[in-house]
Scaffold this motif. Structure first.
Motif: not given
Lengths: 469, 103, 168, 613
Positions: A108, A111, A141, B78, B81, C152-154, C156-158, C160
């Motif tokens: 992350l 990224f 995140v 996001v 989440a 993709l990053a979003a 994964i982020g969501a 995790v």
């Protein structure tokens, strides 16, 4: 479009970072928990390779991908600063238990780094906006990654304010697109050349300033900064304190002086106002803080104020001085955060009073912290002095004497709170005597930063000549 | 082309304003996300309208709008989440209860 | 005649858009609010069709309305009660907010009414769908690819942060 | 000939600092040798530099440090009579203080760190002395401030010490702000900060005066002039050798040096010199009155330092450039001597309260003799050092027509002699007033030898500028300036007030201490002594009461008004910060609203600004 004609060299550093982000991510999936510990080192290797490939692009100007992506000196320097500071963060975190799985955490982060690098090179509104989102989404995140109430609160605030800023930025971009008929910076420059300032264009500029001002934490768009610096996991706060702002400043330098050159008198004044507000708010409120990271958060706001002086000057010297200052500021701020990381790792609290007598318990940490804080104050012979000197000198030579004087006055105010920490470390007796041990990589990282802060204070030409100022 | 460009812009401005009010006043974090979506749609109306009126032969405005949709989707993911994490910790998504960090 | 119909469509769409937007921010029932958000998005798609942006309109209907609304509904169901949520937050800034936003909108509107842009009469490209597809693969290849990385990053982020903590 | 050894003078102490930071803890007591060796090397090279200057050399060694665009920061080593004089003073005093400290700081747990700080302080001070441009001057200026901060707070376990360190740092910053603004203005108007170029330029008098006065603010802070003098008495919390080096001989002289160095600039705006003279006079007089009432040995010396610095400023201000520099030179020796002497006394009796001392004459011969020499020099008794330089300053004030300043100067000289000998009589004569001082004994050789050396200079340094040597010092520092002819009136007055002051002190404090049974009751000597009561009363009403009232007033003024303003500004700033932090309410929607309001204000303001409606 003939892909064989694309100059892939131009985007090589970004591709390397992307590649390593995916490798690290896959490592999380396929490796056992022992092997995963080394994923930080893998990320570090990736960043170092990317640094090499940025250096290989030195002195080259390329505009690629239909004018959306360009490599120039500003972009390269800022990418280099970003990569170096991120490398130091990763190095410092190697032996620290991170808040997520190592693979997830570092991918992350990579990224986010990728997004910042793309921001630094973006020369198109679409590209800039996507790159900005790629910078901040992983950052939200990471801030939330501890998943406790505090971490989540900070993440939510960061996210909501960030998204509002993004939407305002986007709205401004749509107006700019409408006013010029293009999303490309070069085309915008041409379209605006010689035209008077339309009200709509002015609104567009200001809304874009809000979005980018949020990114660099300029007052009154700074509210996230103290909360995030205080409440997010320390490695994340360290990362956020340094590199990611490079994207914001790169975008400011690419967008305002180039694309919006014809509106220069207007926006230069706006930046001067934001600079003054940021300096005073950051420094005065920092005086009233007791939590070290929150204090550093406000100090970051103040330093954004100093940096914006470079944009208020609105000439080449101003931008160069700003980049130099950004470099020295990032180093010192990152160093201070890593010291906090080192102390919190050993269970020392984060109030200023918890630093009492640190020089007895951890002499190197205390000296390093003092060096970083003195550099942030702008005391010779540390790098911060040189940075401030060039910045204020640039202001003075463009007849912004009042701005320079306000800057100097603010540096004087900032003594008040930096000295409090130094005083605690050196001039107050510790409450417990136990020595503070630091993991080797973190130690190395802190010492490297300290050496750099001293080196660039004594010999700033090393940096200035590299960036050909 | 009978409708002036500015009418679209005004509708978009009104929607943007309503979204802003939602963000600034609603208590529920999820509704705030809704409001952000309103604002993003307002921006997209601008893009498509400018694209149609200013540069009809080039469709860069439409391209931009398509990218914005994708970005909106990832932001929502996001954002939700994060809201979920808040909910797990304090059993509430009331924005006015989230106030540990201040001053 | 055509003109009048266009006017009617525009005003109709505008009215529905504004009403549904107001509904979103005033409904106490989150499910209703989400439905109004869907309606708003459909209306915005209508604007796109009116502006000859067929592909954007279609994407709006299929991807956006579908995707975003579903995600939001999931969110509502996972996080909190659906109905009777308190509307206005306890933070006391209601009057000032409405004044400030009204002022801001008035400012924007006054700017837009005076806007003096050279409106082009050039024709709209015929087949926007294939043109957009082509542009994604040529001129816009970089943002397109970065967008995929962003998604993709979003994702994964969501994942995790949303996943349950595994108890050791 | 290019003097390439000049950089070494600074470099050697820096190397000593680096070495001691790394190894100081391990080496412990041996650290002192490194530092002392370094400063002795610097001293040797400084003497060589002085000899070269005496041989007619005047040079600059320059290095380009950093450049941005067409702007270069150079740093360099300017060698001329003024800097050569200061080099020798700084290195000599520093060397003696460091040797003295071997005894005084013996057994301290942070011995290595102490010497590291002393080394780096010396290096910064030398860099300041060498500065050929204001950038270097400013940087060294800050460096000196930082190390002074660390040394004042050296015994940080004492809360008062760490408070004093902070106060010193913050108060001098106030002055530095003026200095920084002066430099900005200078750069704006002249485009350079190189002293040589600046001094050759033409400035409008008003501009030059503005810049000079702002620059003088820096000197006011660093040299503890009214109203920023409040930090110096508190700074006495540091170890006494530090007080001798930093707060008597060198750092506080940096402000005077700045004014002396920038003298051509001050001369371009004569109003600024008047300002300097007035501030100097106020400081000299005010500090002297406070010194009358202080009972802490170091505080007396601290106020006396402030007062003497005021004299130097007075001298520079009335146009007696050479006299001001001369007093800087002589004062460095005798004040360092007095401080080290005080250190020796404190070392012996473990107290700083003078009315707990007494009778030390019998137990500490070397300390007493050298202290008295220092006292005579401070009081301005010929032929001791202070006499010649102070006389020159008073002469300057007299001949330049500053009559009021001259008379205040004379009055201050009287007070100076009085409080100096009050100190001497109380500390060294009479009976010990506290039992545990009974076993006080002379300090070890490492402490007494520096005292003797400084005593020698306190005795003789003044002669360099005396008519006996044809005012050699003045001719050296300010060639071309004709030395003032001796004025019997000024010299006579100056000697007279010094003697009156000493006599008064003896009558008040000395006679009471005389044992009564030495002399028979009918002895005329006894009657004379008995008559002291008449004199005592006379003196009580004429001298003591008014001055004490004045002193108490000034002290209160100092504590309440001046200190209050300084603290008040700090408090107000902090309060403002606390108020502003309330904006950070913790509610995210407030933040979003602030962002929106910020945007709206910017838009409206920009429409106004650009005339769009």
């Amino acid at each position: 479009m003939d892909w064989s004609q694309v100059n892939w060299m131009a985007i090589m550093p970004e591709l390397i970072i992307l590649g390593f982000a995916i490798i690290v991510l896959l490592g999380e999936l396929f490796l056992n928990s022992d092997a995963r510990r080394s994923l930080g080192a893998v990320a570090l290797v990736g960043i170092i390779i990317a640094i090499v490939s940025v250096i290989r692009l030195w002195g080259i100007n390329i505009t690629e991908f239909n004018g959306m992506f360009s490599v120039d000196l500003t972009a390269n320097v800022l990418k280099l600063i970003l990569l170096i500071t991120t490398a130091l963060v990763v190095l410092g975190t190697l032996k620290v238990k991170v808040t997520l799985g190592e693979g997830e955490f570092f991918s992350l982060m990579l990224f986010s780094v990728l997004g910042t690098m793309l921001m630094a090179s973006a020369t198109d509104l679409i590209m800039l906006f996507i790159a900005l989102e790629l910078t901040v989404l992983p950052a939200y995140v990471l801030v939330a990654s501890k998943r406790d109430a505090r971490s989540a609160e900070v993440a939510l605030k960061y996210f909501l304010l960030g998204i509002v800023a993004s939407v305002i930025l986007l709205y401004g971009m749509t107006l700019l697109f409408g006013a010029t008929g293009s999303t490309n910076f070069a085309a915008i420059t041409n379209s605006l050349h010689g035209h008077s300032l339309e009200p709509m264009l002015l609104v567009a500029i200001l809304m874009i300033m809000v979005g980018l001002g949020f990114k660099v934490a300029a007052v009154p768009f700074h509210f996230w900064a103290p909360d995030v610096y205080e409440g997010s996991p320390v490695p994340v706060a360290s990362y956020l304190s340094a590199g990611p702002k490079a994207g914001g400043f790169a975008a400011l330098i690419h967008l305002f002086p180039v694309a919006l050159a014809s509106a220069a008198p207007a926006w230069a004044t706006f930046f001067a106002i934001l600079a003054v507000l940021s300096m005073f708010t950051g420094n005065l409120v920092a005086l009233a803080q007791t939590h070290v990271r929150r204090l550093l958060g406000y100090s970051a706001v103040a330093h954004t104020g100093y940096l914006l002086v470079g944009l208020a000057v609105a000439n080449r010297i101003g931008y160069s001085s700003m980049i130099f200052y950004f470099f020295v500021y990032s180093l010192a701020a990152l160093g201070a955060f890593l010291v906090v990381l080192a102390t919190t790792e050993r269970g020392i609290g984060e109030n200023i009073t918890d630093f009492a007598g640190l020089h007895k318990r951890a002499p190197v940490l205390a000296i390093a912290m003092a060096v970083f804080l003195f550099s942030l104050v702008g005391l010779p012979p540390f790098a911060g002095f040189m940075g401030k000197f060039f910045l204020f000198k640039a202001a003075v030579s463009s007849n912004l004497i009042w701005l320079a004087i306000i800057g100097v006055l603010n540096s004087a105010i900032s003594f008040g709170y930096y000295v409090t920490i130094i005083r605690q470390m050196y001039l107050v007796s510790p409450e417990s005597d136990g020595t503070v041990t630091i993991s080797k990589p973190l130690y190395l990282s802190i010492v490297l930063i300290m050496a750099a802060v001293i080196f660039f204070g004594v010999y700033p030409t090393a940096f200035l000549s590299i960036i050909k100022l | 082309m009978v409708i002036p460009l500015s009418w679209y812009l005004i509708v978009s401005a009104i929607l943007f304003g309503i979204g802003l009010i939602g963000v600034l006043l609603r208590q529920n974090a999820v509704t705030i996300l809704f409001s952000v979506e309103i604002m993003l749609n307002a921006a997209n109306i601008n893009l498509v309208a400018f694209s149609r009126y200013v540069t009809p032969s080039v469709i860069s405005g439409q391209m931009f709008a398509l990218f914005v949709m994708a970005i909106a989707a990832s932001e929502v993911a996001v954002g939700l989440a994060i809201v979920l994490t808040i909910y797990r910790n304090v059993q509430s998504v009331d924005i006015d209860r989230i106030n540990i960090f201040k001053w | 005649m055509n003109d009048i119909i266009t006017y009617i469509i525009f005003f109709g769409l505008s009215a529905v858009a504004i009403i549904s937007a107001l509904a979103i921010i005033t409904r106490r029932n989150l499910f209703h609010a989400a439905m109004f958000l869907g309606l708003l998005m459909l209306v915005v798609a209508g604007f796109y069709f009116l502006l000859d942006a067929d592909l954007v309109g279609i994407m709006q209907v299929f991807v956006y309305v579908g995707g975003v609304i579903v995600v939001l509904l999931f969110g509502i169901m996972m996080t909190s009660q659906m109905t009777n949520v308190r509307m206005v937050s306890a933070i006391k800034q209601k009057v000032f907010t409405i004044l400030a936003v009204a002022g801001f909108v008035a400012l924007l509107v006054s700017v837009f009414t005076k806007v003096n842009l050279s409106v082009s009469n050039a024709a709209v490209p015929k087949d926007t769908t294939s043109l957009v597809g082509k542009l994604f693969m040529t001129n816009y290849i970089l943002p397109f690819e970065v967008m995929s990385v962003l998604l993709l990053a979003a994702l994964i982020g969501a994942i995790v942060i949303a996943r349950q903590e595994v108890k050791q | 000939m290019l003097a390439y050894y000049l950089p070494l003078i600074v470099l050697v102490p820096i190397l000593s600092f680096i070495t001691l930071v790394i190894f100081g803890k391990r080496w412990g007591g041996k650290s002192a040798y490194v530092s002392i060796a370094a400063v002795l090397i610097s001293l040797g090279l400084s003497i060589k530099a002085l000899i070269d200057v005496l041989g007619g050399l005047s040079t600059k060694v320059l290095f380009t440090w950093a450049s941005i665009g067409s702007f270069h920061i150079t740093f360099g080593f300017l060698l001329d009579p003024l800097s050569a004089m200061m080099l020798v003073v700084v290195t000599l005093v520093s060397a003696l203080v460091q040797i003295f400290s071997m005894g005084y700081m013996h057994g301290d747990k942070r011995y290595g760190w102490f010497y590291a700080c002393l080394s780096m302080f010396t290096a910064s001070m030398l860099l300041l002395v060498f500065a050929p441009n204001y950038v270097q001057m400013y940087m060294a200026w800050e460096g000196v401030g930082v190390f002074s901060y660390l040394l004042i707070g050296f015994w940080f376990e004492k809360r008062s010490a760490s408070q004093a360190a902070k106060k010193a740092f913050m108060v001098t910053r106030v002055g530095d702000l003026g200095f920084a603004i002066a430099l900005i203005l200078l750069y704006v108007h002249a485009g350079t900060l190189d002293m040589g170029k600046l001094f050759a330029m033409h400035f409008a008098p008003a501009l030059a005066a503005t810049i000079s006065i702002l620059m003088f603010f820096g000197a006011v802070g660093k040299s503890a002039q009214f109203p920023l003098h409040v930090w110096l008495p508190d700074a006495m919390e540091g170890p006494t050798p530090v007080s001798a080096l930093i707060h008597a001989a060198t750092m506080v002289a940096a402000g005077v040096y700045l004014v002396a160095r920038s003298y051509p600039l001050f001369e371009k705006g004569p109003a600024s010199l008047e300002f300097v003279a007035v501030i100097g006079t106020i400081t000299a007089f005010m500090a002297a009155t406070i010194a009358l009432t202080a009972t802490d040995i170091k505080k007396v010396l601290a106020y006396s330092t402030i007062s003497q610095l005021g004299y130097m400023m007075m001298g520079l201000g009335v146009g007696a450039f050479a006299a001001g520099a001369f007093h800087l030179f002589t004062h460095a020796f005798f004040k360092a001597l007095l401080f080290l002497g005080a250190g020796s006394v404190i070392h012996a009796v473990h107290s700083q309260e003078i009315f707990e001392m007494g009778g030390l004459w019998k137990k500490m011969k070397i300390t007493s003799i050298t202290f008295i020499i220092g006292g005579l020099a401070l009081a301005g008794v010929p032929p001791f050092a202070g006499f010649w330089s102070k006389d020159e300053i008073l002469l300057g004030a007299y001949t330049s027509g500053h009559t009021v300043i001259f008379w205040i100067g004379i009055l201050t000289a009287l007070l100076t002699a009085f409080y100096t000998f009050r100190l001497i009589f109380v500390v060294f004569f009479g009976q010990p007033r506290a039992d545990h001082h009974g076993h006080a004994h002379e300090s070890p050789a490492v402490m007494s030898i520096p005292l003797l050396i400084l005593g020698f200079f306190a005795l003789t340094a003044g002669l360099l500028g005396s008519p006996f040597m044809h005012n050699a010092f003045q001719g050296f520092i300010a060639p071309g300036h004709e030395a003032e002819a001796i004025n019997p009136l000024v010299m006579g007055l100056s000697v007279a007030v010094a003697l009156i002051g000493i006599t008064a002190a003896w009558l008040k404090y000395g006679t009471q201490l005389l044992p009564e049974n030495i002399i028979g009751k009918n002895n005329p000597v006894y009657k004379l002594v008995a008559n002291k009561y008449y004199m005592d009363e006379l003196y009580q009403y004429v001298l003591i009461t008014p001055t004490h009232v004045l002193a108490r007033f000034v002290l209160k003024f100092d504590q309440i008004v001046v200190d209050g303003i300084v603290n008040g500004v700090a408090k107000a700033t902090a309060a403002f910060g606390s108020g502003m932090k309330r904006l950070q309410t913790g509610y995210v929607q407030n933040y979003a609203l602030f962002m929106l309001v910020g945007l709206i204000i910017l838009i409206i303001w920009s429409f106004r600004f650009l005339g769009i409606h």
